[in-house]
Scaffold this motif. Structure first.
Motif, PDB file in Angstrom:
ATOM      1  N   PRO A   1       0.821  -1.201   0.000  1.00 54.61           N
ATOM      2  CA  PRO A   1       0.000   0.000   0.000  1.00 54.61           C
ATOM      3  C   PRO A   1       0.856   1.251   0.000  1.00 54.61           C
ATOM      4  N   ALA A   2       0.458   2.215  -0.797  1.00 54.87           N
ATOM      5  CA  ALA A   2       1.228   3.446  -0.906  1.00 54.87           C
ATOM      6  C   ALA A   2       1.050   4.300   0.331  1.00 54.87           C
ATOM      7  N   SER A   3       2.124   4.948   0.750  1.00 55.36           N
ATOM      8  CA  SER A   3       2.068   5.812   1.910  1.00 55.36           C
ATOM      9  C   SER A   3       1.399   7.140   1.578  1.00 55.36           C
ATOM     10  N   ASP A   4       1.370   7.517   0.333  1.00 57.59           N
ATOM     11  CA  ASP A   4       0.712   8.758  -0.060  1.00 57.59           C
ATOM     12  C   ASP A   4      -0.116   8.460  -1.291  1.00 57.59           C
ATOM     13  N   THR A   5      -1.377   8.212  -1.109  1.00 57.16           N
ATOM     14  CA  THR A   5      -2.270   7.861  -2.187  1.00 57.16           C
ATOM     15  C   THR A   5      -3.163   9.052  -2.489  1.00 57.16           C
ATOM     16  N   ARG A   6      -3.182   9.500  -3.727  1.00 59.14           N
ATOM     17  CA  ARG A   6      -4.055  10.596  -4.147  1.00 59.14           C
ATOM     18  C   ARG A   6      -5.368   9.994  -4.612  1.00 59.14           C
ATOM     19  N   PHE A   7      -6.470  10.689  -4.371  1.00 61.91           N
ATOM     20  CA  PHE A   7      -7.761  10.194  -4.788  1.00 61.91           C
ATOM     21  C   PHE A   7      -8.676  11.352  -5.122  1.00 61.91           C
ATOM     22  N   ALA A   8      -9.733  11.054  -5.837  1.00 60.42           N
ATOM     23  CA  ALA A   8     -10.704  12.075  -6.207  1.00 60.42           C
ATOM     24  C   ALA A   8     -11.519  12.476  -4.983  1.00 60.42           C
ATOM     25  N   PRO A   9     -11.906  13.733  -4.896  1.00 58.45           N
ATOM     26  CA  PRO A   9     -12.739  14.161  -3.772  1.00 58.45           C
ATOM     27  C   PRO A   9     -14.004  13.299  -3.679  1.00 58.45           C
ATOM     28  N   GLY A  10     -14.384  12.975  -2.455  1.00 57.20           N
ATOM     29  CA  GLY A  10     -15.568  12.159  -2.245  1.00 57.20           C
ATOM     30  C   GLY A  10     -15.303  10.665  -2.238  1.00 57.20           C
ATOM     31  N   THR A  11     -14.055  10.263  -2.484  1.00 50.84           N
ATOM     32  CA  THR A  11     -13.735   8.829  -2.505  1.00 50.84           C
ATOM     33  C   THR A  11     -12.809   8.436  -1.357  1.00 50.84           C
ATOM     34  N   GLU A  12     -12.758   9.271  -0.325  1.00 52.60           N
ATOM     35  CA  GLU A  12     -11.866   9.016   0.805  1.00 52.60           C
ATOM     36  C   GLU A  12     -12.151   7.673   1.465  1.00 52.60           C
ATOM     37  N   ASP A  13     -13.441   7.344   1.666  1.00 51.63           N
ATOM     38  CA  ASP A  13     -13.788   6.100   2.347  1.00 51.63           C
ATOM     39  C   ASP A  13     -13.294   4.879   1.578  1.00 51.63           C
ATOM     40  N   SER A  14     -13.409   4.914   0.255  1.00 49.22           N
ATOM     41  CA  SER A  14     -12.916   3.796  -0.558  1.00 49.22           C
ATOM     42  C   SER A  14     -11.393   3.718  -0.511  1.00 49.22           C
TER      43      SER A  14
ATOM     44  N   GLY B   1      -0.580   7.040  19.959  1.00 47.47           N
ATOM     45  CA  GLY B   1      -1.606   6.461  20.809  1.00 47.47           C
ATOM     46  C   GLY B   1      -1.496   4.963  21.021  1.00 47.47           C
ATOM     47  N   GLY B   2      -0.527   4.315  20.374  1.00 50.55           N
ATOM     48  CA  GLY B   2      -0.302   2.896  20.587  1.00 50.55           C
ATOM     49  C   GLY B   2      -0.798   1.970  19.495  1.00 50.55           C
ATOM     50  N   ALA B   3      -1.513   2.487  18.491  1.00 50.19           N
ATOM     51  CA  ALA B   3      -1.951   1.646  17.379  1.00 50.19           C
ATOM     52  C   ALA B   3      -0.743   1.262  16.523  1.00 50.19           C
ATOM     53  N   MET B   4      -0.850   0.164  15.802  1.00 55.93           N
ATOM     54  CA  MET B   4       0.238  -0.285  14.931  1.00 55.93           C
ATOM     55  C   MET B   4       0.380   0.590  13.688  1.00 55.93           C
ATOM     56  N   PHE B   5      -0.756   1.002  13.142  1.00 55.14           N
ATOM     57  CA  PHE B   5      -0.782   1.854  11.957  1.00 55.14           C
ATOM     58  C   PHE B   5      -1.679   3.044  12.244  1.00 55.14           C
ATOM     59  N   CYS B   6      -1.313   4.198  11.701  1.00 56.12           N
ATOM     60  CA  CYS B   6      -2.080   5.419  11.907  1.00 56.12           C
ATOM     61  C   CYS B   6      -2.269   6.107  10.567  1.00 56.12           C
ATOM     62  N   LEU B   7      -3.508   6.353  10.222  1.00 56.63           N
ATOM     63  CA  LEU B   7      -3.837   6.986   8.955  1.00 56.63           C
ATOM     64  C   LEU B   7      -3.824   8.502   9.101  1.00 56.63           C
TER      65      LEU B   7
ATOM     66  N   SER C   1      -5.523  13.393  -0.132  1.00 52.51           N
ATOM     67  CA  SER C   1      -4.523  12.335  -0.045  1.00 52.51           C
ATOM     68  C   SER C   1      -4.694  11.515   1.229  1.00 52.51           C
ATOM     69  N   LEU C   2      -4.054  10.376   1.207  1.00 56.55           N
ATOM     70  CA  LEU C   2      -4.083   9.456   2.336  1.00 56.55           C
ATOM     71  C   LEU C   2      -2.671   8.935   2.536  1.00 56.55           C
ATOM     72  N   SER C   3      -2.188   9.012   3.754  1.00 58.86           N
ATOM     73  CA  SER C   3      -0.892   8.432   4.076  1.00 58.86           C
ATOM     74  C   SER C   3      -1.038   7.695   5.398  1.00 58.86           C
ATOM     75  N   PHE C   4      -0.005   6.944   5.755  1.00 53.70           N
ATOM     76  CA  PHE C   4      -0.052   6.268   7.044  1.00 53.70           C
ATOM     77  C   PHE C   4       1.328   6.217   7.653  1.00 53.70           C
ATOM     78  N   ARG C   5       1.329   6.077   8.966  1.00 55.83           N
ATOM     79  CA  ARG C   5       2.560   5.908   9.726  1.00 55.83           C
ATOM     80  C   ARG C   5       2.497   4.544  10.369  1.00 55.83           C
TER      81      ARG C   5
END
Length: 174
Positions: free
Chosen positions: A19-32, A130-136, A142-146
């Motif tokens: 999974p990409a750490s920085d994924t660009r997407f169209a507005p309104g498609t954040e949930d997908s 906060g202790g989670a393994m992955f953080c969005l 855009s969407l990234s994660f740590r």
């Protein structure tokens, strides 16, 4: 920036994209986009026991959880989603998706996963403290994660190290 076709992920395949750490997407498609990323992370996670279905539990006021059943596409297995009340034990969960909640509540939910084979992903902890393994980190376009290496290393789960290449390490790493 990496642009990967997350739907092409074949779990366990050495040449499968992560999974990409920085994924660009169209507005309104954040949930997908969140669902694809969650499924991609799950596809590179190994549980101690094989499972046919990925059981996703959602707790808190999650803003991007409405399409998490779509995680099945990139997770490589069917996925079910159910809501948990804040503070409820994550019994029967393979993945705990945490929406916004008070820090003490979030910490309690994370602590309830200790010693269990549960992948934890926080939707609203961009610093990943906060202790989670992955953080969005979801923004308007855009969407990234740590990743939290400490939380992963204390878990009974095994996360493919290739995920580290595209994630930002919590605590100021990569």
């Amino acid at each position: 920036m990496l642009a990967l076709a997350l739907s092409a992920i074949v779990p366990g395949s050495p040449e499968a994209p992560i999974p990409a750490s920085d994924t660009r997407f169209a507005p309104g498609t954040e949930d997908s986009a969140v669902a694809r990323t969650v499924g991609g992370i799950a596809s590179y996670t190994r549980w101690p026991e094989p499972m046919a279905t990925l059981r996703i539990c959602v707790s808190g006021a999650a803003r991007h959880a409405d399409r998490l059943s779509e995680a099945a596409r990139t997770a490589g297995r069917p996925a079910t989603v159910r809501r948990l009340g804040i503070g409820a034990a994550p019994t029967g969960c393979d993945l705990l998706y945490l929406g916004p909640m008070r820090p003490a509540e979030s910490l309690g939910m994370i602590r309830a996963t200790h010693g269990r084979a549960i992948l934890s992903i926080a939707e609203s902890d961009p610093a990943c403290r906060g202790g989670a393994m992955f953080c969005l980190a979801v923004s308007a376009a855009s969407l990234s994660f740590r990743i939290n290496i400490d939380a992963i290393s204390r878990s009974t789960l095994r996360v493919d190290p290739r995920v580290q290449r595209v994630a930002t390490l919590a605590g100021g790493g990569n």
